[in-house]
Design a protein around this motif. Sequence first.
Motif, PDB file in Angstrom:
ATOM      1  N   UNK A  37       0.883  -0.850   0.530  1.00 36.50           N
ATOM      2  CA  UNK A  37      -0.368  -0.131   0.353  1.00 36.50           C
ATOM      3  C   UNK A  37       1.182   1.419   0.003  1.00 36.50           C
ATOM      4  N   UNK A  38       2.331   1.239   0.807  1.00 39.13           N
ATOM      5  CA  UNK A  38       2.431   2.696   0.582  1.00 39.13           C
ATOM      6  C   UNK A  38       3.654   2.259  -0.794  1.00 39.13           C
ATOM      7  N   UNK A  39       3.824   1.149  -1.763  1.00 41.36           N
ATOM      8  CA  UNK A  39       4.342   1.588  -2.836  1.00 41.36           C
ATOM      9  C   UNK A  39       3.523   2.296  -3.851  1.00 41.36           C
ATOM     10  N   UNK A  40       1.999   1.666  -3.479  1.00 41.76           N
ATOM     11  CA  UNK A  40       0.892   2.333  -5.095  1.00 41.76           C
ATOM     12  C   UNK A  40       0.958   3.776  -3.955  1.00 41.76           C
ATOM     13  N   UNK A  41       0.408   4.302  -3.465  1.00 39.79           N
ATOM     14  CA  UNK A  41       0.051   5.372  -2.328  1.00 39.79           C
ATOM     15  C   UNK A  41       1.063   5.897  -3.121  1.00 39.79           C
ATOM     16  N   UNK A  77      15.809  15.134  17.162  1.00 39.70           N
ATOM     17  CA  UNK A  77      15.051  15.736  15.877  1.00 39.70           C
ATOM     18  C   UNK A  77      14.875  14.342  14.513  1.00 39.70           C
ATOM     19  N   UNK A  78      15.704  13.123  15.428  1.00 35.86           N
ATOM     20  CA  UNK A  78      15.705  11.760  14.750  1.00 35.86           C
ATOM     21  C   UNK A  78      14.018  11.346  15.197  1.00 35.86           C
ATOM     22  N   UNK A  79      14.171  11.458  16.284  1.00 41.50           N
ATOM     23  CA  UNK A  79      12.909  10.909  16.950  1.00 41.50           C
ATOM     24  C   UNK A  79      11.542  11.506  16.328  1.00 41.50           C
ATOM     25  N   UNK A  80      11.540  12.745  16.352  1.00 44.74           N
ATOM     26  CA  UNK A  80      10.729  13.290  16.051  1.00 44.74           C
ATOM     27  C   UNK A  80      10.077  12.865  14.380  1.00 44.74           C
ATOM     28  N   UNK A  81      11.249  12.843  13.829  1.00 41.43           N
ATOM     29  CA  UNK A  81      11.136  12.386  12.954  1.00 41.43           C
ATOM     30  C   UNK A  81      10.657  10.330  12.481  1.00 41.43           C
ATOM     31  N   UNK A  82      11.240   9.679  13.440  1.00 34.92           N
ATOM     32  CA  UNK A  82      10.490   8.270  13.836  1.00 34.92           C
ATOM     33  C   UNK A  82       8.872   8.265  13.455  1.00 34.92           C
ATOM     34  N   UNK A  83       8.331   9.504  14.415  1.00 35.07           N
ATOM     35  CA  UNK A  83       6.828   9.687  15.159  1.00 35.07           C
ATOM     36  C   UNK A  83       6.515   9.592  13.726  1.00 35.07           C
ATOM     37  N   UNK A  84       6.798  11.592  13.223  1.00 34.28           N
ATOM     38  CA  UNK A  84       6.419  11.707  11.773  1.00 34.28           C
ATOM     39  C   UNK A  84       6.115  10.144  10.593  1.00 34.28           C
ATOM     40  N   UNK A  85       7.732   9.720  10.179  1.00 29.68           N
ATOM     41  CA  UNK A  85       6.987   8.564   9.469  1.00 29.68           C
ATOM     42  C   UNK A  85       6.206   8.000   9.182  1.00 29.68           C
ATOM     43  N   UNK A  86       6.214   7.225  11.673  1.00 35.90           N
ATOM     44  CA  UNK A  86       5.168   5.817  11.336  1.00 35.90           C
ATOM     45  C   UNK A  86       3.477   6.788  11.541  1.00 35.90           C
ATOM     46  N   UNK A  87       3.337   8.089  11.427  1.00 35.78           N
ATOM     47  CA  UNK A  87       2.321   8.436  10.812  1.00 35.78           C
ATOM     48  C   UNK A  87       1.585   8.437   9.761  1.00 35.78           C
ATOM     49  N   UNK A  88       2.311   9.105   9.133  1.00 37.66           N
ATOM     50  CA  UNK A  88       2.150   9.043   7.319  1.00 37.66           C
ATOM     51  C   UNK A  88       2.354   7.618   6.710  1.00 37.66           C
ATOM     52  N   UNK A  89       2.817   6.866   7.578  1.00 38.45           N
ATOM     53  CA  UNK A  89       3.428   5.236   7.011  1.00 38.45           C
ATOM     54  C   UNK A  89       1.894   4.956   7.231  1.00 38.45           C
ATOM     55  N   UNK A  90       1.259   5.578   7.981  1.00 35.34           N
ATOM     56  CA  UNK A  90       0.095   4.334   8.765  1.00 35.34           C
ATOM     57  C   UNK A  90      -1.247   4.979   7.450  1.00 35.34           C
ATOM     58  N   UNK A  95      -5.138   4.606   2.901  1.00 39.83           N
ATOM     59  CA  UNK A  95      -5.043   5.161   2.309  1.00 39.83           C
ATOM     60  C   UNK A  95      -5.469   4.363   1.427  1.00 39.83           C
ATOM     61  N   UNK A  96      -4.167   3.292   1.091  1.00 36.95           N
ATOM     62  CA  UNK A  96      -4.033   3.322  -0.639  1.00 36.95           C
ATOM     63  C   UNK A  96      -4.297   1.510  -0.234  1.00 36.95           C
ATOM     64  N   UNK A  97      -4.339   0.513   1.126  1.00 38.41           N
ATOM     65  CA  UNK A  97      -4.814  -0.550   1.078  1.00 38.41           C
ATOM     66  C   UNK A  97      -6.548  -1.070   0.906  1.00 38.41           C
ATOM     67  N   UNK A  98      -6.495  -2.148   0.316  1.00 36.35           N
ATOM     68  CA  UNK A  98      -7.930  -2.129  -0.110  1.00 36.35           C
ATOM     69  C   UNK A  98      -9.016  -2.217   0.892  1.00 36.35           C
ATOM     70  N   UNK A  99     -10.264  -1.620   1.211  1.00 38.55           N
ATOM     71  CA  UNK A  99     -11.283  -0.984   1.815  1.00 38.55           C
ATOM     72  C   UNK A  99     -11.387  -3.092   2.511  1.00 38.55           C
ATOM     73  N   UNK A 104      -7.320  -4.301   8.958  1.00 44.55           N
ATOM     74  CA  UNK A 104      -5.843  -5.420   9.339  1.00 44.55           C
ATOM     75  C   UNK A 104      -4.886  -4.506   8.773  1.00 44.55           C
ATOM     76  N   UNK A 105      -4.347  -4.198   7.395  1.00 43.58           N
ATOM     77  CA  UNK A 105      -3.173  -3.557   6.925  1.00 43.58           C
ATOM     78  C   UNK A 105      -2.726  -2.214   7.710  1.00 43.58           C
ATOM     79  N   UNK A 106      -3.694  -1.743   8.352  1.00 44.19           N
ATOM     80  CA  UNK A 106      -2.908  -0.408   9.137  1.00 44.19           C
ATOM     81  C   UNK A 106      -2.744  -0.653  10.105  1.00 44.19           C
TER      82      UNK A 106
END
Length: 178
Positions: A37-41, A77-90, A95-99, A104-106
Amino acid sequence: MLDAAGDIASAALKGLSAVPASGAGDASGLWGTVDHPVRVFLADQAAHLPVAPAALYAFWQLTGLIGLVGGFFGNAGARIAWLLFGIGSLAMIWTAAPADGRAAATGLAALMWALAGIFALRGLTLRPIVHNYPPQFNPALYLHATLPAPTPPGHDAPDNVHPAPALNPHPTPPRPLT
């Protein structure tokens, strides 16, 4: 050491992705459920940008790696980036996973992110810092009084200077001790 850790993580993820899916709809494994789903998005978003989808995906991976490694070493700063990376990934996975398998994917991605967050947020504590020693308190009173210079003999004082009146103009003599 980081190369060995990367090889171990890669082998673990490949091993997890080889686990057969529980349903008949997904044959790409555990890691593919989160990664696809990340690749598709990113591919959908790259259609509107002057950048290749592979470049977006590589930047996404680099951001996660920097957040994970930098967070492990305590960089805020890296810890903040890690949190934003995870939230963005979720958000991308949702958004892109099948309905039918979106939740379950999230959820799986959130668990994987939380497990990796053990290392990225290592040493982070929410406990308040308590100092068990008394504060250093040194009271001091400093009085700065300016005394007038004595008048040399033969010089009269000006008209506006008068001697201070006595506090008790009629002092009583002390009593004899009996």
